[in-house]
Each structure stands twice: as C-alpha cells, then as structure tokens.
Design a protein around this motif. Structure first.
Motif, PDB file in Angstrom:
ATOM      1  N   SER A 166       0.887   8.156   1.372  1.00 36.75           N
ATOM      2  CA  SER A 166       0.675   6.846   1.130  1.00 36.75           C
ATOM      3  C   SER A 166      -0.744   6.271   1.300  1.00 36.75           C
ATOM      4  O   SER A 166      -1.301   6.826   2.006  1.00 36.75           O
ATOM      5  CB  SER A 166       1.594   5.890   1.278  1.00 36.75           C
ATOM      6  N   MET A 167      -1.122   5.222   0.565  1.00 35.41           N
ATOM      7  CA  MET A 167      -2.472   4.583   0.886  1.00 35.41           C
ATOM      8  C   MET A 167      -2.326   4.114   2.359  1.00 35.41           C
ATOM      9  O   MET A 167      -3.521   4.006   3.106  1.00 35.41           O
ATOM     10  CB  MET A 167      -2.856   3.675  -0.036  1.00 35.41           C
ATOM     11  N   LYS A 168      -1.150   3.504   2.599  1.00 38.31           N
ATOM     12  CA  LYS A 168      -1.265   2.985   4.082  1.00 38.31           C
ATOM     13  C   LYS A 168      -1.365   4.139   4.861  1.00 38.31           C
ATOM     14  O   LYS A 168      -1.865   3.947   6.215  1.00 38.31           O
ATOM     15  CB  LYS A 168       0.218   2.149   4.067  1.00 38.31           C
ATOM     16  N   GLN A 169      -0.617   5.104   4.663  1.00 31.39           N
ATOM     17  CA  GLN A 169      -0.623   6.314   6.013  1.00 31.39           C
ATOM     18  C   GLN A 169      -2.086   6.695   5.806  1.00 31.39           C
ATOM     19  O   GLN A 169      -2.530   7.178   6.805  1.00 31.39           O
ATOM     20  CB  GLN A 169       0.446   6.938   5.505  1.00 31.39           C
ATOM     21  N   THR A 170      -2.666   6.742   4.597  1.00 31.46           N
ATOM     22  CA  THR A 170      -4.267   7.069   4.711  1.00 31.46           C
ATOM     23  C   THR A 170      -4.995   6.241   5.734  1.00 31.46           C
ATOM     24  O   THR A 170      -6.065   6.654   6.332  1.00 31.46           O
ATOM     25  CB  THR A 170      -4.610   7.303   2.998  1.00 31.46           C
ATOM     26  N   TYR A 171      -4.914   5.051   5.146  1.00 32.23           N
ATOM     27  CA  TYR A 171      -5.780   4.061   6.057  1.00 32.23           C
ATOM     28  C   TYR A 171      -5.473   4.278   7.585  1.00 32.23           C
ATOM     29  O   TYR A 171      -6.212   3.794   8.336  1.00 32.23           O
ATOM     30  CB  TYR A 171      -5.588   2.821   5.442  1.00 32.23           C
ATOM     31  N   ALA A 182       0.741  -1.291   0.091  1.00 27.72           N
ATOM     32  CA  ALA A 182       0.170  -0.016   0.005  1.00 27.72           C
ATOM     33  C   ALA A 182       0.892   1.311   0.052  1.00 27.72           C
ATOM     34  O   ALA A 182       0.593   2.271   0.660  1.00 27.72           O
ATOM     35  CB  ALA A 182      -1.119   0.105   1.206  1.00 27.72           C
ATOM     36  N   SER A 183       1.782   1.232  -0.861  1.00 29.86           N
ATOM     37  CA  SER A 183       3.065   2.381  -0.770  1.00 29.86           C
ATOM     38  C   SER A 183       2.654   3.277  -1.696  1.00 29.86           C
ATOM     39  O   SER A 183       3.199   4.479  -1.743  1.00 29.86           O
ATOM     40  CB  SER A 183       4.301   1.947  -0.909  1.00 29.86           C
ATOM     41  N   HIS A 184       1.684   3.174  -2.749  1.00 29.14           N
ATOM     42  CA  HIS A 184       1.101   3.784  -3.554  1.00 29.14           C
ATOM     43  C   HIS A 184       0.606   5.104  -3.196  1.00 29.14           C
ATOM     44  O   HIS A 184       0.141   5.108  -1.973  1.00 29.14           O
ATOM     45  CB  HIS A 184       0.382   3.420  -4.772  1.00 29.14           C
ATOM     46  N   LEU A 185       0.278   6.227  -4.206  1.00 35.58           N
ATOM     47  CA  LEU A 185      -0.273   7.467  -3.682  1.00 35.58           C
ATOM     48  C   LEU A 185      -1.534   7.198  -3.077  1.00 35.58           C
ATOM     49  O   LEU A 185      -2.586   6.625  -3.576  1.00 35.58           O
ATOM     50  CB  LEU A 185      -0.507   8.185  -4.631  1.00 35.58           C
TER      51      LEU A 185
END
Length: 475
Positions: free
Chosen positions: A192-197, A170-173
């Motif tokens: 990143s998508m991981k940080q978003t989640y 999940a490192s993508h934007l």
C-alpha cells in the motif's frame, strides 16, 4: 517482477561502468561469486555505493528525470522524430505493452539502482563484524545508502502510484518495497502507499543519526545530513504531514553552512559544477546533486537535448514570470522565440539538482500555510521572490488564504520548473492538469483524479510475476 529479478540477478550489481572498478569487475564472474568478492572489504562496499550513485544518476538523466515536466503543463514540443522519445509522457499515451519505452525503462532503471543499494546495505553487517576498526567508514556508507534506497522507493511511487492522499488512509496501491534482491521465481507484490512511505521514512530517519555522527563531508554529490533532512522535508510534504515538514525544514534552513544563492550567483548554480562549495569561505544552496563529474566524466546530455532543443517552455509557464524576474531573464533562451527553452541544462553539464535550499523554503511555506501560519508562509514566499527580483522590494501584502496558497504554488513552479517536480506537485495537491493555449499534445486537459496521472505496469512484468497488480485504467 520475475523479469526484473532475472535481469538484476544476472547483473548482480556489476553494471557500475565506472572507470575505477571496471577492470576489477571484468576479472570476476557475474553473479553470486562476484558479489561475494566485491564485498570482501570496506573498499568494495565503497565501490558498490559509487555504483549505486551512478545508477541513480542514470535514471535521473533519462526518462524519469524528464517525465515530471514533460507530462505537466510546463512544456510544448518541437515536432521532430527525436522529440517523440518522450512522446508517451507528453501525450499520456503509455500502455502496458511499452516495455521498451518510458513505462518499462523507468521501472527497470530505478529497480536496478535499488538492487545495487540493497546489495551494499546487506553486505554491511558482516563488514562491521570483520572490520570494527573501520566502523566510521561503514556507517557513513550505510547512512548514504539508506537515503538512496528511500529515494528509489519515493521516485517509483511518484510515477507508478497515485499520491499519498489519494485515499484517506493511503491504502491504495503503492510500489513493491524491497530491502533485498528477490530470489528468482519469487512473486513480489505491491505494498500500500502507506507501507511504501513507512519504509521511505524508516530509511531516512535511520540514516539521519549516522550521517549526523559523521557530518564532516561537504561534497554536494554525496548524501550528507542536510541533504537527508532536505529530502525528508519533501517526503513529509508529499505525505501531508505538515508539522514534521515544518520541523524538518527548520533544521535545514537554520544550518549556517548553507545559504540561498544571491541574485548574481543564481545562474551559476546551473552553469558551474562546484562539488565542494560549502567551505568556511563559500556556501551554497545545493544540498544534494547527482553528478557524473564526481564519479567519472558522465554528462547529462539527455536532459540537455530534450529540454534545450525539443521540449520548450509553455506560454502558461512563461506568463507566470514578470519581466524583472531573473529566473526568466537568466534561465531561458529567448533567442529561440517563439519556442523558448530552459538553459538549466547546458551542453557539457554534469550535475542534476536533487535538493536545493530554495525548495526547502517552499516546502516550509506550504507547511506553514496548511498549519494556518499565514504570516510565516508569506515570509518564506517573500524570501524566494525577493531573490528573484533584486531590483525591487517584494511585499506580499495581505492576500486571502486561498490567494496565498495559489501564490505559493506558482512560486514553487517558477523556482523548480524543469527540475522534475511539476506533475507530482499537481497531483499531490489534487489539481487538474490544464495546459495552455499553445498546447500541442493530444491531451490538453486531465481532470483530477485521473488514472492517467500514473504509468501502467508493463504486461511482461505482470506475466512474469503473478503477484503484481496493474494500475486501474490499464487492464
């Protein structure tokens, strides 16, 4: 983002437009002073929360609330000038220059709601110190606002970022993660998508103990403990965290204050507004709905006009229903054949269903399938299908795992069509979009993965904020 910052700072959450505080806001100057005055007491924070609900309602009754279905394989359109309102979504023709169309409107309207929520949350620590005797009300506001912030980030990520599992880590934007209003001139980057989640999950899990502590309100237009759990089960589903999706779904389904509507009650879920249905004598499957009737008399005419007269059900969708399915006989206007429209949104309607108990069953079915608990998955599927077929006895039989997965996906679409899920369900399952034989879009097929599954960031936003990155395929 600076363009966004300028607009939301100028408004400074004074865009509530609900009658209860209109006169109050007219007396205050726009900007920092207005916010300070608004949050002088707990009542002001409550008004701010109402304003946040209203803005979340607004983006759901406008382009965001339509995009997930219009851009899917569920719809065909009736060629009229008004139908072109969502033409960029239907034809996957959005460009970075579309600041005044779907691309720009969803971005700005969700961030307006997010700004309001953050202003409320950032005012609460001072109010806790100033009014310790009102802690229960403040914490109730906090719990609701945290979930609304999670919902804003989650909704943004579905539209402007590829699904969580697009990359292995999940490192993508993802999208910008904002917990306060950025300062004018501040460059804001996409996480990143991981940080978003991570932020989405942090907000919901932080809200749960607060909402559970004061779990004594049943207004379906407010976020309560069960609604937060229901949304959390969806987030875990999208993330592919099957065990947590299962655990969270179990908590919701086990709560005896909620039950699936019966076959005879099903149509009234959409035609009747019942803000306090979950009483000792009456229970409902609606965990959370956005309702203009609970704020002021705000209809959802936009959804009704688009889905009930301009974008109809595709033959591909309609063919998944059998003749005895009450969802086909009760929630579609067959009088308009050969163009058939949903009746989930009727003239004068005031509510948009955000989380229903039936969705949680389907979340659990998919989680059970991924955990190889096939019998449990079949039972969840059977429960939803049985409700839709009151005159039959539903037996799922013994399908292969692959066939069971397909059955769950089809049941999810039959149950949740026109409620904003379809496109996002396709892409999170890494499925291609294949419209039916009656496709009248300029794009009838998109193979996964595809850049077109997400909208671009507008050129004006990129020009104003040098920290912003464009989505691939739109440079």
């Amino acid at each position: 983002m600076n363009k966004l910052i300028y607009k939301i700072t100028l408004m400074a959450m004074l865009v509530f437009s609900f009658a209860s505080c209109k006169k109050f806001l007219e007396k205050e100057p726009i900007g920092k002073v207005g916010k300070q005055v608004l949050f002088e007491d707990v009542n002001g924070a409550q008004l701010g929360l109402v304003g946040a609900y209203r803005l979340v309602l607004d983006y759901n009754r406008d382009e965001f609330g339509m995009h997930g279905d219009v851009a899917s394989d569920n719809m065909v359109y009736t060629p009229t000038p008004a139908a072109q309102f969502m033409g960029q979504s239907f034809n996957f023709s959005s460009t970075p220059e579309d600041d005044a169309l779907v691309t720009g409107h969803i971005w700005l309207s969700v961030f307006e709601a997010l700004n309001n929520v953050n202003n409320v949350l950032n005012a609460l620590p001072a109010l806790k110190e100033k009014f310790p005797d009102q802690l229960s009300q403040i914490e109730t506001i906090e719990g609701q606002a945290l979930v609304l912030r999670a919902l804003c980030h989650f909704d943004l990520s579905k539209v402007y970022a590829q699904p969580y599992n697009f990359t292995a880590d999940a490192s993508h934007l993802g999208v910008p993660v904002l917990t306060k209003t950025p300062s004018p001139g501040e460059n804001v980057v996409r996480r990143s998508m991981k940080q978003t989640y991570d932020q989405i999950l942090l907000d919901i899990t932080s809200a749960l103990p607060l909402l559970n502590k004061y779990n004594n309100f049943t207004n379906q237009a407010l976020v309560n403990y069960q609604a937060a759990l229901g949304l959390l089960s969806r987030v875990y589903l999208y993330k592919g965290d099957w065990q947590n999706c299962l655990n969270t779904s179990n908590l919701v389904i086990a709560d005896t204050r909620y039950k699936l509507a019966t076959a005879t009650e099903y149509k009234s879920l959409y035609s009747t507004y019942t803000p306090n249905a979950n009483t000792s004598s009456t229970k409902s499957e609606i965990l959370f709905q956005l309702s203009g009737a609970s704020i002021e008399k705000v209809s959802i005419t936009e959804l009704n006009v688009i889905f009930a007269s301009q974008y109809g059900a595709s033959s591909k969708l309609l063919n998944t229903f059998d003749a005895d399915d009450i969802r086909k006989t009760q929630l579609f206007n067959t009088l308009n054949s050969p163009r058939i429209y949903t009746t989930k949104y009727t003239a004068g309607a005031y509510a948009i269903k955000v989380v229903r108990l039936s969705e949680v069953y389907l979340n659990r079915a998919e989680a059970n399938w991924n955990l190889k608990k096939y019998d449990d998955a079949k039972e969840d599927l059977r429960v939803i299908s049985q409700r839709a077929h009151p005159n039959q006895t539903i037996n799922i039989g013994n399908p292969s795992p692959d066939d069971l997965y397909r059955l769950i996906a089809e049941e999810r679409n039959r149950e949740l069509c026109f409620e904003g899920h379809r496109l996002y369900d396709l892409v999170r399952r890494k499925e291609s979009l294949t419209r039916g034989v009656d496709c009248n879009s300029t794009v009838c097929t998109l193979t996964y993965p595809n850049d077109k599954f997400v909208l671009p960031i507008t050129t004006k936003e990129l020009d104003a904020n040098k920290g912003m990155k464009q989505n691939p395929g739109y440079n």
